[in-house]
Design a protein around this motif. Structure first.
Motif: not given
Length: 288
Positions: A173-181
């Motif tokens: 996913g992604e949120f406010r400028g960062r992508k996450y695993i």
């Protein structure tokens, strides 16, 4: 002994300035390290789950300064309607210090470790919202704002693995400028996780940004709990996220000036007034 506010601040700033040539100190004790009085709270729910996460965070994106980092332990309490995440060790230290003071102790042990500076209360003050409490430097107080629960635009993937005996599925996913695993388990059917992470059909047991600046890993799960979820009622600076972000950026850009304004006192490094304009990079989860 109990250290005065000014003396404590000078000690902290000196530790930072001792390696000013590296832009940041490996022992950057200027980071927010204090809670308000531990008896100033209201109970907003009762936790059934207590989840513990190890946090590994980097403070400088330059590989040359990869050692500029910290570790913390975060607790997630999950109730029927509300959940709360907070730094475990700093709260424990504060509770112990308050207990000693109640016993009329002449001195208390200080707490100087670097901790994750933000507590998050999901589902509070009402469903679909969260409240964030951010510890500012030293005596500057606590910033607080409320916003809607975030959307991380999760995509569930086919990969799976086991964490602490729970089968977990991968999501990105992604949120406010960062992508996450993230890795979540449907065996614990709570759409929750550390910090602001939420929105998956199960509890998030591990999550990291794709640059690995911030890594959250579950290290303990306790269920069938019955402990109060506390919301701190000592004074906070009520704000919007955007306004608080501006304060935090200024705090990192001019920490000495910022802390002087908070203390109402001038700060000097020995008998010199040099190095007043130093700053250090603010690397935070929310880039935007």
């Amino acid at each position: 002994m109990i250290i005065s506010r000014a003396m404590k601040l000078i000690r902290i700033l000196m530790l930072c300035l001792s390696v000013q040539g590296l832009s940041l100190s490996a022992q950057m004790y200027i980071f927010p390290t204090a809670y308000g009085p531990s008896d100033k709270y209201q109970v907003i729910d009762t936790a059934r789950y207590e989840i513990t996460y190890q946090i590994n965070a980097k403070l400088n994106p330059n590989p040359k300064y990869s050692f500029v980092a910290y570790e913390d332990v975060q607790t997630l309490l999950i109730g029927k309607n509300v959940s709360a995440t907070y730094s475990r060790d700093i709260l424990k230290a504060r509770e112990e210090a308050d207990e000693e003071l109640r016993k009329r102790a002449q001195s208390v042990e200080g707490f100087y470790d670097i901790t994750f500076p933000e507590d998050v209360f999901k589902g509070y003050p009402k469903p679909g919202e969260l409240t964030s409490s951010y510890r500012l430097f030293l005596s500057a107080g606590y910033g607080q704002y409320t916003e809607v629960l975030p959307s991380f635009k999760w995509q569930i993937l086919s990969e799976s693995k086991e964490i602490l005996g729970y089968k977990c599925q991968k999501a990105q996913g992604e949120f406010r400028g960062r992508k996450y695993i993230a890795w979540f388990t449907s065996d614990i059917p709570h759409s929750d996780g550390p910090w602001k992470f939420c929105g998956l059909p199960g509890l998030i047991l591990a999550v990291e940004d794709t640059d690995k600046y911030f890594v959250f890993t579950c290290i303990d799960i306790k269920n069938n709990q019955s402990q109060p979820i506390r919301f701190w009622t000592y004074p906070h600076i009520k704000s919007s996220r955007e306004k608080l972000r501006t304060i935090i950026q200024r705090m990192h850009k001019q920490p000495i000036v910022f802390c002087e304004q908070a203390l109402g006192e001038k700060i000097y490094m020995g008998n010199t007034n040099k190095n007043r304009d130093f700053s250090f990079l603010w690397l935070w989860l929310e880039v935007e």
